[in-house]
Design a protein around this motif. Sequence first.
Motif, PDB file in Angstrom:
ATOM      1  N   ARG A  25      -6.223 -43.195 -32.820  1.00  0.00           N
ATOM      2  CA  ARG A  25      -5.120 -42.756 -31.962  1.00  0.00           C
ATOM      3  C   ARG A  25      -5.608 -41.792 -30.883  1.00  0.00           C
ATOM      4  NH1 ARG A  25      -2.583 -46.823 -33.270  1.00  0.00           N
ATOM      5  NH2 ARG A  25      -0.471 -46.745 -34.035  1.00  0.00           N
ATOM      6  N   TYR A  26      -6.481 -40.856 -31.243  1.00  0.00           N
ATOM      7  CA  TYR A  26      -6.994 -39.925 -30.235  1.00  0.00           C
ATOM      8  C   TYR A  26      -7.840 -40.656 -29.201  1.00  0.00           C
ATOM      9  CZ  TYR A  26      -5.202 -35.910 -32.759  1.00  0.00           C
ATOM     10  OH  TYR A  26      -4.377 -34.995 -33.346  1.00  0.00           O
ATOM     11  N   THR A  27      -8.576 -41.654 -29.625  1.00  0.00           N
ATOM     12  CA  THR A  27      -9.363 -42.450 -28.678  1.00  0.00           C
ATOM     13  C   THR A  27      -8.438 -43.205 -27.730  1.00  0.00           C
ATOM     14  OG1 THR A  27     -11.201 -42.651 -30.231  1.00  0.00           O
ATOM     15  CG2 THR A  27     -11.064 -44.305 -28.483  1.00  0.00           C
ATOM     16  N   ARG A  28      -7.401 -43.819 -28.272  1.00  0.00           N
ATOM     17  CA  ARG A  28      -6.440 -44.534 -27.421  1.00  0.00           C
ATOM     18  C   ARG A  28      -5.733 -43.592 -26.456  1.00  0.00           C
ATOM     19  NH1 ARG A  28      -3.104 -48.984 -30.975  1.00  0.00           N
ATOM     20  NH2 ARG A  28      -4.739 -49.455 -32.482  1.00  0.00           N
ATOM     21  N   CYS A  29      -5.415 -42.391 -26.909  1.00  0.00           N
ATOM     22  CA  CYS A  29      -4.654 -41.443 -26.094  1.00  0.00           C
ATOM     23  C   CYS A  29      -5.507 -40.690 -25.078  1.00  0.00           C
ATOM     24  CB  CYS A  29      -3.927 -40.446 -26.992  1.00  0.00           C
ATOM     25  SG  CYS A  29      -2.518 -41.161 -27.851  1.00  0.00           S
ATOM     26  N   ALA A  30      -6.812 -40.781 -25.190  1.00  0.00           N
ATOM     27  CA  ALA A  30      -7.682 -40.089 -24.233  1.00  0.00           C
ATOM     28  C   ALA A  30      -7.360 -40.509 -22.806  1.00  0.00           C
ATOM     29  CB  ALA A  30      -9.150 -40.355 -24.564  1.00  0.00           C
ATOM     30  N   VAL A  31      -6.880 -41.712 -22.622  1.00  0.00           N
ATOM     31  CA  VAL A  31      -6.540 -42.213 -21.288  1.00  0.00           C
ATOM     32  C   VAL A  31      -5.480 -41.339 -20.610  1.00  0.00           C
ATOM     33  CG1 VAL A  31      -4.753 -43.866 -22.028  1.00  0.00           C
ATOM     34  CG2 VAL A  31      -6.089 -44.308 -19.961  1.00  0.00           C
ATOM     35  N   VAL A  32      -4.639 -40.693 -21.380  1.00  0.00           N
ATOM     36  CA  VAL A  32      -3.612 -39.806 -20.826  1.00  0.00           C
ATOM     37  C   VAL A  32      -4.284 -38.688 -20.020  1.00  0.00           C
ATOM     38  CG1 VAL A  32      -1.877 -38.079 -21.490  1.00  0.00           C
ATOM     39  CG2 VAL A  32      -1.879 -40.332 -22.580  1.00  0.00           C
ATOM     40  N   VAL A  33      -5.329 -38.114 -20.578  1.00  0.00           N
ATOM     41  CA  VAL A  33      -6.050 -37.042 -19.895  1.00  0.00           C
ATOM     42  C   VAL A  33      -6.940 -37.615 -18.795  1.00  0.00           C
ATOM     43  CG1 VAL A  33      -7.706 -35.153 -20.186  1.00  0.00           C
ATOM     44  CG2 VAL A  33      -5.897 -35.515 -21.889  1.00  0.00           C
ATOM     45  N   GLU A  34      -7.543 -38.761 -19.045  1.00  0.00           N
ATOM     46  CA  GLU A  34      -8.373 -39.394 -18.012  1.00  0.00           C
ATOM     47  C   GLU A  34      -7.557 -39.678 -16.756  1.00  0.00           C
ATOM     48  OE1 GLU A  34      -9.876 -42.811 -20.100  1.00  0.00           O
ATOM     49  OE2 GLU A  34     -11.090 -41.560 -21.437  1.00  0.00           O
TER      50      GLU A  34
END
Length: 174
Positions: free
Chosen positions: A102-111
Motif C-alpha cells: 500500500r505504501y508503495t502504491r501510494c508513493a505516487v501521491v507524493v511523486e
Amino acid sequence: MLVQEGYDALSVDAVAERAGVHRTTVYRRWRDVGGLLADVLDAAGSDAWRPPDTGTLEGDLVALNAELEAGLTDQPVTAALIAASFRSPEAAAALQRFWDDRYTRCAVVVERAVARGEVPEGTCARRVLVAATAPVYQQILLMRDRSDPLLSEQAARGVALAAAHGVFVGGQQE
C-alpha cells in the motif's frame, strides 16, 4: 467469524464447520489459523486499488484518509485482521507485506506533488503517508473512538502543509 467471535474462537475446525466442509479440506490448505489469516491478507493486497488523484497533495491525503476511515469503520473485518496479526507471526508478516504494498502504491501521491511543485524534491513518501494516516488508525483502532469526524481531514491537511514546508525531506524513499 473473526469479527463476530474473535481470534480466540477462530480455529481451522470452526472455519471448516462454518464453511460446511470437512475439516481435512481446510487442513489441506492451512495448517493453522495464522496461515489462513495470512492468505486472507495476501489476497487483500492483490486487488487493483490505486490512490485517488484529486490534483493536490492535500486533496489526495484527505481522500486517502476518508477511504481509510470508511474501510476501518464500514468493514469491521479490516480492524479484526489487523488485531489478529498481533496474535500470529504468519498474519503479522502478511500484514507487513500488505502495508509495504500500500505504501508503495501510494508513493505516487507524493511523486505527483513533487512534480507539481507542491512539496520539495526529496520528500519521503512513506513518512508523509504514515504521518497523514496515523491519527486515523490511532483514533479508530487504538482508542475505538469515532466521535471526531474532523480528525482525518485535519490530519491530512496538516501533513500536506508540513510537507510543503520541507518537514518530510530525507529518510526512506519509496
